[in-house]
Design an enzyme around this catalytic site. Sequence first.
Site, PDB file in Angstrom:
ATOM      1  N   ARG A   1       0.845  -1.213   0.000  1.00  0.00           N
ATOM      2  CA  ARG A   1       0.000   0.000   0.000  1.00  0.00           C
ATOM      3  C   ARG A   1       0.874   1.255   0.000  1.00  0.00           C
ATOM      4  NH1 ARG A   1      -2.041   2.083   4.454  1.00  0.00           N
ATOM      5  NH2 ARG A   1      -2.342   0.097   5.485  1.00  0.00           N
TER       6      ARG A   1
ATOM      7  N   TYR B   1     -15.218  16.046 -15.778  1.00  0.00           N
ATOM      8  CA  TYR B   1     -15.753  14.689 -15.630  1.00  0.00           C
ATOM      9  C   TYR B   1     -16.815  14.667 -14.514  1.00  0.00           C
ATOM     10  CZ  TYR B   1     -15.736   9.631 -15.050  1.00  0.00           C
ATOM     11  OH  TYR B   1     -16.105   8.316 -14.959  1.00  0.00           O
TER      12      TYR B   1
ATOM     13  N   ASP C   1      -6.602  17.574 -15.739  1.00  0.00           N
ATOM     14  CA  ASP C   1      -6.984  16.235 -16.175  1.00  0.00           C
ATOM     15  C   ASP C   1      -6.774  16.179 -17.684  1.00  0.00           C
ATOM     16  OD1 ASP C   1      -8.276  13.913 -17.003  1.00  0.00           O
ATOM     17  OD2 ASP C   1      -9.881  14.079 -15.512  1.00  0.00           O
TER      18      ASP C   1
ATOM     19  N   LYS D   1      -8.378   4.658 -19.687  1.00  0.00           N
ATOM     20  CA  LYS D   1      -8.658   5.095 -21.049  1.00  0.00           C
ATOM     21  C   LYS D   1      -7.445   4.862 -21.956  1.00  0.00           C
ATOM     22  CE  LYS D   1     -12.258   6.336 -18.703  1.00  0.00           C
ATOM     23  NZ  LYS D   1     -12.476   7.695 -18.200  1.00  0.00           N
TER      24      LYS D   1
HETATM   25  C1  LIG Z   1     -12.883   8.243 -17.021  1.00  0.00           C
HETATM   26  C2  LIG Z   1     -12.426   9.580 -16.608  1.00  0.00           C
HETATM   27  C3  LIG Z   1     -12.122   9.867 -15.267  1.00  0.00           C
HETATM   28  C4  LIG Z   1     -12.321   8.856 -14.159  1.00  0.00           C
HETATM   29  O1  LIG Z   1     -11.464   7.772 -14.318  1.00  0.00           O
HETATM   30  P1  LIG Z   1     -11.827   6.303 -13.717  1.00  0.00           P
HETATM   31  O2  LIG Z   1     -10.622   5.507 -14.128  1.00  0.00           O
HETATM   32  O3  LIG Z   1     -13.092   5.860 -14.356  1.00  0.00           O
HETATM   33  O4  LIG Z   1     -11.961   6.460 -12.252  1.00  0.00           O
HETATM   34  C5  LIG Z   1     -11.658  11.125 -14.966  1.00  0.00           C
HETATM   35  N1  LIG Z   1     -11.504  12.067 -15.912  1.00  0.00           N
HETATM   36  C6  LIG Z   1     -11.791  11.839 -17.205  1.00  0.00           C
HETATM   37  C7  LIG Z   1     -11.606  12.918 -18.193  1.00  0.00           C
HETATM   38  C8  LIG Z   1     -12.263  10.587 -17.596  1.00  0.00           C
HETATM   39  O5  LIG Z   1     -12.569  10.371 -18.882  1.00  0.00           O
END
Ligand SMILES: *Cc1c(COP(=O)(O)O)cnc(C)c1O
Length: 372
Positions: free
Chosen positions: A38, A91, A163, A188
């Site tokens: 962890r 998001y 992000d 992604k």
């Molecule tokens: C999918 C996504 C998230 C969240 O990610 P997870 O892996 O589903 O927790 C955050 N920001 C963007 C732009 C995303 O497309």
Amino acid sequence: MKGKPVIPPVVFSATYRFEDSDELIDVVQHRSGYLYSRWDNPTVREAEAMLAQIEGYEAGVGFGSGMAAITTAVMALVQKGGRVVAQTEIYGGTFQFLFDFLPKFGIETVAVNCHDKNRFMAEMEKGISVLYLETPTNPLLRVVDIVPLIEAAHAKGAVVILDSTFASPVNQHPKDFDVDVVIHSATKYLGGHHDITAGFAVCDTDLATAIWKYRKIFGGVMDPMTAFLAIRGMQTLDIRIRQQNENAMKVAQFLQSEKKIRVVNYPGLPSHPDHEIARKQMRGFGGMLSFDLDADFDATKKFMDSLKKIKLATSLGGVTSLANQPITNTHAALSPEDRAKAGISESLVRLSVGIEDANELIEDLKQALGKI
Ligand SMILES: *Cc1c(COP(=O)(O)O)cnc(C)c1O
């Protein structure tokens, strides 16, 4: 034995043993090795270092999801009485965290339309600890002109979090714009094959250490097998993204020529309102696009259900093309008024373009359009 593995081993060990107590104490006090997974794990460290190198920062912190990366990073970097200024177009999970959860801890949060520069400046003038940005946006692919916002935030001593999931590290290099912490949902593009749930925060060492301390306690750590798959994905990132950029451009151009489509949202098209900013700020226009059908909800649903090669699914960024109707899933929680304000209609379709043959994707879209 001579010879070392080309691929890093997956270290599943949850804990680590020491030759003597002094060694253990040194690891606990100085993070000079591994104590417990962890805290740190060799395979996760490898994935973190790989993304940090790709993005041009000193360090990375790996998480069990993109949301774990976002929530942990923000909690680490904002104090009680602090103020987070964020874009409205972020998001959905991030929005909920910032505006429903954070205020509970005595943290003020404010949302600003991503193109309202004056309002951003005015809000930052009132006080700011974190500027939270996301570009390109979901699902309309707006590209935010981030440089003036980042400069203003830094002048106020704030930390800037971006992000960069939609762009991937190939199409956008936040380091060039002095972003302090870059977030990726590795679920992604980094993973790229729809088979991991993971996230990263990358930044320089001081901030990474601060975020790591929170990860250690919140516990949203990346697991070793996921780290291995993230490493595998990142090895083909460049070639996948190049193909996705190329495919998305072809698909966008096809859609734009279709009479049954009102508008195509793709920053690579000269008709896109942010095309010029995208050219300046991005290295490629990405694999994400959306479009508005000249149809009602039911006809749009019929179009979705007629797609064959393109799969009906949420999520994005992988090798397989996925489509969804934002109002039925990612934006289902919004009220009709908020949806209208956000420009998300019942006939909007979001498409994550994969690495398939572009002509086959176009044929699939063509036949589905023929059904409505
Ligand atoms: C999918 C996504 C998230 C969240 O990610 P997870 O892996 O589903 O927790 C955050 N920001 C963007 C732009 C995303 O497309």
